[in-house]
Design an enzyme around this catalytic site. Sequence first.
Site, PDB file in Angstrom:
ATOM      1  N   LYS A  42     -13.650   0.525  16.464  1.00  0.00           N
ATOM      2  CA  LYS A  42     -12.388  -0.285  16.261  1.00  0.00           C
ATOM      3  C   LYS A  42     -11.568  -0.441  17.546  1.00  0.00           C
ATOM      4  CE  LYS A  42     -10.882   0.086  12.198  1.00  0.00           C
ATOM      5  NZ  LYS A  42     -10.428   0.698  11.065  1.00  0.00           N
ATOM      6  N   ASN A 101       0.748  -1.127   0.033  1.00  0.00           N
ATOM      7  CA  ASN A 101      -0.131  -0.075  -0.135  1.00  0.00           C
ATOM      8  C   ASN A 101       0.978   1.083   0.023  1.00  0.00           C
ATOM      9  OD1 ASN A 101       0.457   0.823   2.920  1.00  0.00           O
ATOM     10  ND2 ASN A 101      -0.542  -1.312   3.252  1.00  0.00           N
ATOM     11  N   PRO A 157      -2.239 -11.735  10.552  1.00  0.00           N
ATOM     12  CA  PRO A 157      -2.725 -11.211  11.970  1.00  0.00           C
ATOM     13  C   PRO A 157      -2.932  -9.694  12.285  1.00  0.00           C
ATOM     14  CG  PRO A 157      -0.361 -11.960  11.749  1.00  0.00           C
ATOM     15  CD  PRO A 157      -1.315 -12.213  10.461  1.00  0.00           C
TER      16      PRO A 157
END
Length: 406
Positions: free
Chosen positions: A339, A210, A306
């Site tokens: 979150k 990214n 993960p």
Amino acid sequence: MGLLHQRHILVAISGGIAAYKGAELVRLLKKQGAVVRVILSRGAKEFITPLTLQALSGEPTHSELLDETAEAGMGHIELARWADLVVIAPGTADVIARLAQGRADDLLTTVALATPAPVAVAPAMNQQMWANEATQDNLRQLVGRGIQIIGPDAGEQACGDVGPGRLLEPDAIASALAENFESRLLEGKHVVITAGPTVEAIDPVRYLSNHSSGKMGYALARACADAGARVTLITGPVTLTPPNRVDRVPVTSAIEMHDAAMRCASNADIFIGAAAVADYRPESSAPEKLKKTAGENRVISLVQNPDIVAAVAALAQRPALVIGFAAETTELIAHAREKRHRKGLDYIVANDVSDPETTFGSDQNAVHLISEHEAHYLPLATKQVIAERIISLVAHHLGSTSPTSG
Ligand code: C5P
């Protein structure tokens, strides 16, 4: 990279024989990586030319309060806001008296009044003027208002007198200025930070990744080191120069970042997940370069990586503070709160990545710092300033417990 690197320092030189040492101070600050702008009082121009200071600072100098060209470009208020620190060196007895009165009748005094940044004065004058009760009264007022007084030195003076009143040597002034950027808020603490992107191999030459620049994580690493912490920076591949006094652990993939984080986090006081970890990786990475097969599409099976910050927050030996980031394009606060809760974080730093000023790669950011009971908005500023604000807001949660690691 020292404490002054990339700091905006406004050096105001007032009229005295020591003005030439102000020029040397500008040179030293530049050498230490500071971005320097210079104000020359009218009197200073009798001792040293604007051209000299322009050459040394690499920026136009400023002298007039109401100067049409300056006000159109960087006027007095912009200059006052631009500065991270203002230093008046040399500060004559007259300037000190005018600062004490809160005058605003020239550029130097106006900027000193208008700036939100810390102000320092390095006095220089005849020893009798220094000792005069009027000067000492004025200095007490400045100290009472939080103005830093640097020096003076004692010794032989230009006028032939001997005593206190000499401008401190420029290297000593620069060191005293650097202390403004050292907070000691995290003295004795160990901070582990993840930063940058992760790179997930498809084959030996291709990968998924990214656009993360790593700037926010690196700014945090520097802010923590400046605050006296021992810092471990687990970093994906970026092109940034790491800050001084930081242990850098370079990694490539999310699995490597996860393993490094697990190794380091159990003896950390703070863990900050600033990395843009790839959510998925190819199920397997081909050992040889994949060949193109004419006319056929290729399907790459992806498996989830993960969640590093969540794994750290779930550790039995968990750092006292675990902080994550949430880059969102809609419902910023609500998504960030969810979150934070889901990942077991103490704080989440939420930023709106639909805004071009705060997206990946930008030098600036505007964020919300959210915990269960707090929410602070940190308006648009450089990532370095945002990092320092985050650290000063979260540090008090650590209390004064003894360090957990050496
Ligand atoms: O879930 P999302 O990617 O939006 O969460 C962002 C936060 O979680 C960041 O702090 C990021 O560093 C962290 N994260 C992580 N491991 C992942 C994914 C995100 O540590 N696999």
